[in-house]
Design a protein around this motif. Structure first.
Motif, mmCIF file in Angstrom:
data_model
loop_
_atom_site.group_PDB
_atom_site.id
_atom_site.type_symbol
_atom_site.label_atom_id
_atom_site.label_comp_id
_atom_site.label_asym_id
_atom_site.label_seq_id
_atom_site.Cartn_x
_atom_site.Cartn_y
_atom_site.Cartn_z
ATOM 1 N N SER A 1 -10.231 -69.021 -66.084
ATOM 2 C CA SER A 1 -10.603 -67.607 -66.173
ATOM 3 C C SER A 1 -9.421 -66.698 -65.859
ATOM 4 O O SER A 1 -8.441 -67.092 -65.243
ATOM 5 N N SER A 2 -9.580 -65.459 -66.285
ATOM 6 C CA SER A 2 -8.523 -64.475 -66.076
ATOM 7 C C SER A 2 -8.566 -63.942 -64.645
ATOM 8 O O SER A 2 -9.551 -64.100 -63.920
ATOM 9 N N GLY A 3 -7.514 -63.287 -64.266
ATOM 10 C CA GLY A 3 -7.440 -62.706 -62.935
ATOM 11 C C GLY A 3 -8.475 -61.610 -62.728
ATOM 12 O O GLY A 3 -9.023 -61.452 -61.645
ATOM 13 N N LEU A 4 -8.749 -60.854 -63.788
ATOM 14 C CA LEU A 4 -9.748 -59.798 -63.690
ATOM 15 C C LEU A 4 -11.118 -60.378 -63.391
ATOM 16 O O LEU A 4 -11.855 -59.859 -62.537
ATOM 17 N N TYR A 5 -11.471 -61.467 -64.054
ATOM 18 C CA TYR A 5 -12.766 -62.104 -63.803
ATOM 19 C C TYR A 5 -12.846 -62.606 -62.360
ATOM 20 O O TYR A 5 -13.871 -62.437 -61.705
ATOM 21 N N LYS A 6 -11.779 -63.219 -61.875
ATOM 22 C CA LYS A 6 -11.785 -63.739 -60.507
ATOM 23 C C LYS A 6 -11.963 -62.614 -59.492
ATOM 24 O O LYS A 6 -12.717 -62.741 -58.527
ATOM 25 N N LYS A 7 -11.268 -61.492 -59.722
ATOM 26 C CA LYS A 7 -11.396 -60.353 -58.811
ATOM 27 C C LYS A 7 -12.815 -59.790 -58.835
ATOM 28 O O LYS A 7 -13.376 -59.456 -57.789
ATOM 29 N N LEU A 8 -13.398 -59.688 -60.026
ATOM 30 C CA LEU A 8 -14.745 -59.160 -60.124
ATOM 31 C C LEU A 8 -15.766 -60.106 -59.496
ATOM 32 O O LEU A 8 -16.714 -59.660 -58.831
ATOM 33 N N ALA A 9 -15.592 -61.405 -59.677
ATOM 34 C CA ALA A 9 -16.538 -62.371 -59.120
ATOM 35 C C ALA A 9 -16.496 -62.350 -57.596
ATOM 36 O O ALA A 9 -17.545 -62.256 -56.930
ATOM 37 N N ILE A 10 -15.315 -62.416 -57.030
ATOM 38 C CA ILE A 10 -15.196 -62.406 -55.571
ATOM 39 C C ILE A 10 -15.625 -61.046 -55.012
ATOM 40 O O ILE A 10 -16.326 -60.976 -53.996
ATOM 41 N N GLY A 11 -15.249 -59.980 -55.689
ATOM 42 C CA GLY A 11 -15.645 -58.645 -55.241
ATOM 43 C C GLY A 11 -17.150 -58.462 -55.239
ATOM 44 O O GLY A 11 -17.717 -57.889 -54.300
ATOM 45 N N SER A 12 -17.809 -58.945 -56.279
ATOM 46 C CA SER A 12 -19.267 -58.791 -56.327
ATOM 47 C C SER A 12 -19.949 -59.602 -55.225
ATOM 48 O O SER A 12 -20.946 -59.153 -54.653
ATOM 49 N N ILE A 13 -19.410 -60.764 -54.915
ATOM 50 C CA ILE A 13 -19.975 -61.568 -53.830
ATOM 51 C C ILE A 13 -19.810 -60.851 -52.494
ATOM 52 O O ILE A 13 -20.758 -60.775 -51.699
ATOM 53 N N VAL A 14 -18.636 -60.318 -52.253
ATOM 54 C CA VAL A 14 -18.375 -59.631 -50.985
ATOM 55 C C VAL A 14 -19.236 -58.379 -50.861
ATOM 56 O O VAL A 14 -19.845 -58.123 -49.804
ATOM 57 N N ILE B 1 -26.481 -57.172 -48.150
ATOM 58 C CA ILE B 1 -27.546 -57.993 -47.570
ATOM 59 C C ILE B 1 -27.489 -57.947 -46.044
ATOM 60 O O ILE B 1 -28.522 -57.800 -45.378
ATOM 61 N N ILE B 2 -26.295 -58.050 -45.494
ATOM 62 C CA ILE B 2 -26.152 -57.996 -44.032
ATOM 63 C C ILE B 2 -26.608 -56.637 -43.501
ATOM 64 O O ILE B 2 -27.331 -56.560 -42.499
ATOM 65 N N LEU B 3 -26.217 -55.560 -44.184
ATOM 66 C CA LEU B 3 -26.648 -54.229 -43.749
ATOM 67 C C LEU B 3 -28.159 -54.068 -43.870
ATOM 68 O O LEU B 3 -28.792 -53.418 -43.031
ATOM 69 N N ALA C 1 -33.316 -53.530 -41.238
ATOM 70 C CA ALA C 1 -34.703 -53.954 -41.080
ATOM 71 C C ALA C 1 -35.012 -54.321 -39.638
ATOM 72 O O ALA C 1 -36.109 -54.037 -39.139
ATOM 73 N N ASN C 2 -34.077 -54.934 -38.965
ATOM 74 C CA ASN C 2 -34.315 -55.347 -37.578
ATOM 75 C C ASN C 2 -34.236 -54.183 -36.593
ATOM 76 O O ASN C 2 -34.831 -54.241 -35.518
ATOM 77 N N THR C 3 -33.500 -53.148 -36.936
ATOM 78 C CA THR C 3 -33.396 -51.993 -36.045
ATOM 79 C C THR C 3 -34.301 -50.846 -36.491
ATOM 80 O O THR C 3 -34.260 -49.777 -35.891
ATOM 81 N N HIS C 4 -35.092 -51.060 -37.540
ATOM 82 C CA HIS C 4 -36.004 -50.044 -38.097
ATOM 83 C C HIS C 4 -35.244 -48.776 -38.478
ATOM 84 O O HIS C 4 -35.678 -47.666 -38.218
ATOM 85 N N ASN C 5 -34.110 -48.971 -39.112
ATOM 86 C CA ASN C 5 -33.254 -47.871 -39.544
ATOM 87 C C ASN C 5 -33.365 -47.751 -41.068
ATOM 88 O O ASN C 5 -32.670 -48.434 -41.811
ATOM 89 N N ARG C 6 -34.266 -46.875 -41.533
ATOM 90 C CA ARG C 6 -34.488 -46.757 -42.973
ATOM 91 C C ARG C 6 -33.279 -46.251 -43.755
ATOM 92 O O ARG C 6 -33.014 -46.759 -44.845
ATOM 93 N N LEU D 1 -30.192 -46.811 -43.300
ATOM 94 C CA LEU D 1 -29.274 -47.940 -43.456
ATOM 95 C C LEU D 1 -29.814 -48.923 -44.489
ATOM 96 O O LEU D 1 -29.049 -49.462 -45.295
ATOM 97 N N MET D 2 -31.114 -49.128 -44.504
ATOM 98 C CA MET D 2 -31.698 -50.057 -45.477
ATOM 99 C C MET D 2 -31.538 -49.521 -46.904
ATOM 100 O O MET D 2 -31.219 -50.268 -47.826
ATOM 101 N N TYR D 3 -31.754 -48.217 -47.090
ATOM 102 C CA TYR D 3 -31.598 -47.643 -48.428
ATOM 103 C C TYR D 3 -30.132 -47.642 -48.872
ATOM 104 O O TYR D 3 -29.827 -47.874 -50.041
ATOM 105 N N THR D 4 -29.256 -47.410 -47.954
ATOM 106 C CA THR D 4 -27.826 -47.495 -48.281
ATOM 107 C C THR D 4 -27.457 -48.924 -48.665
ATOM 108 O O THR D 4 -26.698 -49.148 -49.611
ATOM 109 N N ALA D 5 -28.023 -49.882 -47.944
ATOM 110 C CA ALA D 5 -27.754 -51.294 -48.243
ATOM 111 C C ALA D 5 -28.254 -51.662 -49.641
ATOM 112 O O ALA D 5 -27.595 -52.428 -50.355
ATOM 113 N N LEU D 6 -29.395 -51.115 -50.043
ATOM 114 C CA LEU D 6 -29.887 -51.384 -51.399
ATOM 115 C C LEU D 6 -28.921 -50.857 -52.455
ATOM 116 O O LEU D 6 -28.692 -51.495 -53.488
ATOM 117 N N GLY D 7 -28.362 -49.678 -52.197
ATOM 118 C CA GLY D 7 -27.361 -49.139 -53.125
ATOM 119 C C GLY D 7 -26.120 -50.010 -53.195
ATOM 120 O O GLY D 7 -25.561 -50.235 -54.277
#
Length: 94
Positions: free
Chosen positions: A9-22, A28-30, A35-40, A42-48
């Motif tokens: 694969s090209s370098g652009l694909y590798k950057k996009l794949a790793i970037g999307s995972i990160v 997901i972590i946010l 959800a655990n701190t009942h901070n809505r 933060l949850m909506y920002t995490a969805l974005g």
């Protein structure tokens, strides 16, 4: 192409794949923290953030498909697409 898409694969694909995972993992972590701190907000920002990661993943898949097609054309496995007609060029018009 080699047996693994990552090696070929090209370098652009590798950057996009790793970037999307990160980006998606960050979202997901946010979301879990929100959800655990009942901070809505933060949850909506995490969805974005997860949505941005998904868009980066889709762009990466498009780049990968483009690279694979270019490789198949270079190997003579498929014919190249014909050039698109330029609307500004004079030609036979009906």
């Amino acid at each position: 192409m080699t047996n693994t898409p990552w090696e070929a694969s090209s370098g652009l694909y590798k950057k996009l794949a790793i970037g999307s995972i990160v980006i998606s993992a960050t979202g997901i972590i946010l979301a879990l923290i929100g959800a655990n701190t009942h901070n809505r907000p933060l949850m909506y920002t995490a969805l974005g953030i997860i949505g941005v990661g998904l868009v980066a993943h889709l762009i990466g898949m498009t780049v990968r498909a483009r690279d694979a097609r270019a490789w198949r054309v270079s190997q003579g496995l498929i014919k190249p697409r014909p050039a698109k007609r330029n609307k500004n060029t004079p030609g036979d018009r009906a």
